[in-house]
Design an enzyme around this catalytic site. Structure first.
Site, PDB file in Angstrom:
ATOM      1  N   HIS A 158      49.622  -4.618 -20.432  1.00  0.00           N
ATOM      2  CA  HIS A 158      50.252  -5.132 -21.658  1.00  0.00           C
ATOM      3  C   HIS A 158      51.553  -4.366 -21.878  1.00  0.00           C
ATOM      4  CE1 HIS A 158      48.647  -1.460 -23.342  1.00  0.00           C
ATOM      5  NE2 HIS A 158      47.405  -1.831 -23.075  1.00  0.00           N
TER       6      HIS A 158
ATOM      7  N   GLY B  14      52.273  -1.842 -23.568  1.00  0.00           N
ATOM      8  CA  GLY B  14      52.148  -0.385 -23.477  1.00  0.00           C
ATOM      9  C   GLY B  14      52.351   0.079 -22.042  1.00  0.00           C
ATOM     10  N   HIS B  15      51.629  -0.569 -21.119  1.00  0.00           N
ATOM     11  CA  HIS B  15      51.811  -0.235 -19.697  1.00  0.00           C
ATOM     12  C   HIS B  15      53.254  -0.523 -19.259  1.00  0.00           C
ATOM     13  CE1 HIS B  15      47.412  -1.426 -19.870  1.00  0.00           C
ATOM     14  NE2 HIS B  15      47.316  -0.224 -19.340  1.00  0.00           N
TER      15      HIS B  15
ATOM     16  N   GLN C 118      34.519   6.945 -14.931  1.00  0.00           N
ATOM     17  CA  GLN C 118      34.880   7.358 -16.294  1.00  0.00           C
ATOM     18  C   GLN C 118      34.193   6.503 -17.361  1.00  0.00           C
ATOM     19  OE1 GLN C 118      39.152   6.561 -15.475  1.00  0.00           O
ATOM     20  NE2 GLN C 118      39.228   5.759 -17.561  1.00  0.00           N
TER      21      GLN C 118
ATOM     22  N   GLY D  33      50.486   7.473 -21.254  1.00  0.00           N
ATOM     23  CA  GLY D  33      50.736   7.060 -22.631  1.00  0.00           C
ATOM     24  C   GLY D  33      50.148   8.058 -23.612  1.00  0.00           C
TER      25      GLY D  33
ATOM     26  N   LYS E  97      49.139   7.234 -26.366  1.00  0.00           N
ATOM     27  CA  LYS E  97      48.044   6.546 -27.053  1.00  0.00           C
ATOM     28  C   LYS E  97      46.722   7.230 -26.701  1.00  0.00           C
ATOM     29  CE  LYS E  97      44.983   3.028 -27.247  1.00  0.00           C
ATOM     30  NZ  LYS E  97      43.948   2.697 -26.305  1.00  0.00           N
TER      31      LYS E  97
ATOM     32  N   SER F  37      46.111  -2.145 -26.536  1.00  0.00           N
ATOM     33  CA  SER F  37      45.030  -1.668 -25.680  1.00  0.00           C
ATOM     34  C   SER F  37      44.456  -2.855 -24.925  1.00  0.00           C
ATOM     35  CB  SER F  37      43.928  -1.032 -26.538  1.00  0.00           C
ATOM     36  OG  SER F  37      42.742  -0.918 -25.784  1.00  0.00           O
TER      37      SER F  37
HETATM   38  P1  AMP Z   1      44.659   2.253 -19.120  1.00  0.00           P
HETATM   39  O1  AMP Z   1      44.979   1.090 -18.254  1.00  0.00           O
HETATM   40  O2  AMP Z   1      44.126   1.866 -20.458  1.00  0.00           O
HETATM   41  O3  AMP Z   1      43.838   3.302 -18.423  1.00  0.00           O
HETATM   42  O4  AMP Z   1      46.050   2.944 -19.448  1.00  0.00           O
HETATM   43  C1  AMP Z   1      46.942   3.306 -18.431  1.00  0.00           C
HETATM   44  C2  AMP Z   1      48.065   4.103 -19.041  1.00  0.00           C
HETATM   45  O5  AMP Z   1      48.722   3.305 -20.026  1.00  0.00           O
HETATM   46  C3  AMP Z   1      47.557   5.365 -19.755  1.00  0.00           C
HETATM   47  O6  AMP Z   1      48.474   6.423 -19.499  1.00  0.00           O
HETATM   48  C4  AMP Z   1      47.580   4.947 -21.189  1.00  0.00           C
HETATM   49  O7  AMP Z   1      47.735   6.030 -22.089  1.00  0.00           O
HETATM   50  C5  AMP Z   1      48.804   4.035 -21.219  1.00  0.00           C
HETATM   51  N1  AMP Z   1      48.745   3.155 -22.386  1.00  0.00           N
HETATM   52  C6  AMP Z   1      47.712   2.358 -22.763  1.00  0.00           C
HETATM   53  N2  AMP Z   1      47.992   1.747 -23.930  1.00  0.00           N
HETATM   54  C7  AMP Z   1      49.221   2.175 -24.305  1.00  0.00           C
HETATM   55  C8  AMP Z   1      50.063   1.920 -25.425  1.00  0.00           C
HETATM   56  N3  AMP Z   1      49.697   1.101 -26.417  1.00  0.00           N
HETATM   57  N4  AMP Z   1      51.272   2.531 -25.475  1.00  0.00           N
HETATM   58  C9  AMP Z   1      51.665   3.376 -24.486  1.00  0.00           C
HETATM   59  N5  AMP Z   1      50.905   3.662 -23.410  1.00  0.00           N
HETATM   60  C10 AMP Z   1      49.700   3.075 -23.313  1.00  0.00           C
END
Ligand code: AMP
Length: 280
Positions: free
Chosen positions: A33, A35-36, A60, A147, A149, A185
């Site tokens: 999304h 964020g990524h 995890q 992130g 977050k 998220s």
């Molecule tokens: P995930 O796929 O949820 O494991 O997240 C992968 C990376 O994206 C991690 O470093 C998260 O912290 C980052 N991330 C997830 N959501 C956000 C967000 N809303 N804003 C910034 N980074 C994010």
């Protein structure tokens, strides 16, 4: 852009690079999304090549967690990553990463993994450390983007890199939010319409505390505010609300003298667990 499913394909590419090529790495579990996307953009602007891993890491997830229903959207992810400037997608299977599954490696990371999400999700950060250290060995990045977050994860990875002498620079990127403040998220898709509407309570609490910090005379009064506000949202079930030092997650005695106060919140909507955090 190239997609590699195996470590050997990646290594062949990695070994072919000029010695001054800089690799930026964005580890993800996919279902990408905005964020990524912000992490990928940051990596693409600061490195010669940007590598994005997409791997839903089984180690995890706890036994009762959402591993099997975690969203998997590889073709959309590939398109988004390419648009944001990624050069390589590394999307291995669990067997590729853990050939002798399940891995037995146990890590301790001082007390950073004991609190907040570490207390609510036993073993979670051990799994995160397992996969991130394996991915660092495989990808061999110069810079890796995480992130804020997932602030506790960010602190743990920085500590891991320091203690294990990984030659990787860790960069923290700001939380990207929806228009109503909800932190983006991959798990937000699990919320139904009413839960989605109520989910804005997490960021509402955090931003209120940040903006009205001077109106609160103690950490306790901030905690009371969080609890009473949340009680007005019947679908929300609090997992934790804490105010800790953002340096090392230790307790803070006094708001006035502490400039690194950071609020952390986790809330369940049904079985969906959302987290958020903010510097106060
Ligand atoms: P995930 O796929 O949820 O494991 O997240 C992968 C990376 O994206 C991690 O470093 C998260 O912290 C980052 N991330 C997830 N959501 C956000 C967000 N809303 N804003 C910034 N980074 C994010």
């Amino acid at each position: 852009m190239q997609i590699f499913l195996t470590i050997s394909e990646y290594r062949n590419w990695r070994n072919s690079l000029a010695s001054d090529a800089k690799i930026g790495f964005v580890p993800t579990m996919g279902a990408l999304h905005a964020g990524h996307a912000s992490l990928i953009r940051a990596a693409a602007s600061e490195n010669t090549f940007t590598v994005v891993s997409i791997f839903v890491n089984p180690t995890q997830f706890g036994p009762k967690e959402d591993l099997s229903k975690y969203p998997r959207t590889l073709s959309e992810d590939v398109a988004l990553a390419e648009k944001e400037g990624a050069n390589i997608i590394f999307a291995p299977t669990p067997l590729e990463i853990y050939p002798e599954s399940p891995t037995q490696m146990i890590f301790g990371i001082r007390d950073l993994d004991k609190k907040l999400c570490g207390a609510s999700r036993p073993g979670h950060f051990n799994g995160v450390i397992q996969v991130v250290s394996l991915l660092f060995h495989i990808i061999q990045p110069h810079n890796a983007y995480f992130g804020q977050k997932d602030f506790q994860q960010f602190l743990i990875i920085k500590q891991l890199v320091k203690e294990q002498h990984f030659p990787v620079h860790i960069i923290g990127c700001p939380t990207q939010r929806e228009a109503d403040g909800l932190a983006m998220s991959s798990r937000n898709v699990f919320l139904n319409e009413i839960e989605r509407e109520q989910a804005r309570v997490l960021s509402m609490i955090l931003f209120h505390l940040q903006q009205k910090k001077a109106d609160f005379d103690s950490i306790e009064s901030m905690k009371n505010f969080a609890h009473t506000t949340l009680a007005q949202y019947p679908l929300a079930r609090l997992d934790y609300f804490e105010i800790l030092s953002e340096n090392n997650l230790t307790e803070i005695a006094n708001l006035d003298t502490e400039s690194y106060a950071h609020a952390f919140i986790a809330v369940f909507f049904g079985t969906t667990r959302l987290i958020d955090n903010l510097r106060l």
